[in-house]
Motif scaffolding. Structure first.
Motif, PDB file in Angstrom:
ATOM      1  N   GLN A   1       0.867  -1.214   0.044  1.00  0.00           N
ATOM      2  CA  GLN A   1       0.177   0.147  -0.039  1.00  0.00           C
ATOM      3  C   GLN A   1       0.781   1.104   0.035  1.00  0.00           C
TER       4      GLN A   1
ATOM      5  N   ASN B   1       3.469   0.283  -6.591  1.00  0.00           N
ATOM      6  CA  ASN B   1       2.259   0.899  -7.463  1.00  0.00           C
ATOM      7  C   ASN B   1       1.210  -0.287  -7.682  1.00  0.00           C
TER       8      ASN B   1
ATOM      9  N   PHE C   1      -1.605  -0.965  -5.959  1.00  0.00           N
ATOM     10  CA  PHE C   1      -3.298  -0.648  -6.058  1.00  0.00           C
ATOM     11  C   PHE C   1      -3.449   0.392  -6.833  1.00  0.00           C
ATOM     12  N   THR C   2      -2.466   0.857  -7.774  1.00  0.00           N
ATOM     13  CA  THR C   2      -2.933   1.947  -8.919  1.00  0.00           C
ATOM     14  C   THR C   2      -2.569   1.685 -10.159  1.00  0.00           C
ATOM     15  N   ASP C   3      -1.556   0.902 -10.419  1.00  0.00           N
ATOM     16  CA  ASP C   3      -1.030   0.697 -11.801  1.00  0.00           C
ATOM     17  C   ASP C   3      -1.660  -0.263 -12.480  1.00  0.00           C
TER      18      ASP C   3
ATOM     19  N   ASN D   1      -7.529  -2.715 -11.393  1.00  0.00           N
ATOM     20  CA  ASN D   1      -6.286  -2.420 -11.962  1.00  0.00           C
ATOM     21  C   ASN D   1      -5.187  -3.845 -12.231  1.00  0.00           C
TER      22      ASN D   1
END
Length: 240
Positions: free
Chosen positions: A65, A69, A71-73, A95
């Protein structure tokens, strides 16, 4: 049966242990206590009632977290022998192109032997493989397979039971009796205790390997609140 039973009973367990002393970062819920856990000598406040996570799971979640990356990419992820709560959450993350694999588990996407993975070379951005290699006699072959299917510039977390005070890994493949394995390696189906030379094994197959005491980045108060072990290492691997 055990998986279904745990899902059924979990809401009742969560309600019983509800409080403010401990917080599980995986589900964000707070409890008056965590449950004891461990083979032989049990560790106090180790098992979260809600996610059934241990210290190492909560540390890994916080690392993913806060430091990656994940949780985002958009990432293609391979998860070997997935933990139940992680599998449930990761499959829902839009994602991630997420694949779970295991030789025996009934809840995975792909039945696969870690010594001969059924995936093309350089297929995955991220690989998670926790507490698997201590069961495998030819652990370097398993590491080589993880390296093979990881993309260049990919990364992963490959946790194993370790004794930080042990420089050289202790293994003896003549020990096959479950009781003797419990005595020597800490669990009836383990074939070794890893020492700090574990990272040399990872490097020997091509990985860059990082010794990361991530829990030590937190305050003593947060270490207690999240139920972390500040001596627990996250082995982070990367493929150049």
């Amino acid at each position: 049966m055990l998986i279904n039973l745990s899902i059924f009973l979990r809401p009742l367990i969560v309600l019983f242990f509800k409080g403010n002393n401990f917080t599980d970062p995986i589900d964000g819920k707070s409890y008056r206590k965590f449950l004891p856990y461990g083979y032989g000598k049990q560790r106090a406040n180790a098992l979260s009632p809600g996610t059934l996570s241990l210290e190492r799971h909560r540390q890994m979640w916080l690392y993913l977290q806060n430091e990656t990356n994940f949780f985002t990419d958009h990432l293609k992820v391979l998860h070997i022998a997935p933990e139940q709560e992680f599998l449930r959450k990761f499959k829902k993350m839009k994602n991630l192109d997420y694949t779970s694999a295991d030789l025996y588990s009934p809840i995975v996407d792909v039945k696969a032997d870690i010594l001969d993975l059924p995936f093309e070379d350089e297929s995955f951005d991220v690989i998670i493989c926790n507490h698997v290699l201590e069961h495998i006699v030819d652990d370097r072959k398993a590491m080589s397979e993880l390296y093979r299917v990881m993309k260049p510039n990919g990364w992963g977390i490959v946790q194993v039971p370790m004794k930080n005070s042990l420089q050289k890994t202790y293994e003896d493949f003549t020990i096959t009796d479950p009781k003797e394995r419990q005595k020597h390696f800490g669990q009836y189906d383990h074939v070794r205790w890893y020492g700090m030379d574990y990272f040399d094994r990872l490097k020997s197959v091509g990985f860059d390997a990082e010794i990361n005491f991530y829990s030590q980045k937190f305050t003593e108060a947060d270490i207690k609140r999240f139920g972390l072990n500040k001596n627990e290492i996250i082995p982070v691997v990367r493929k150049r």
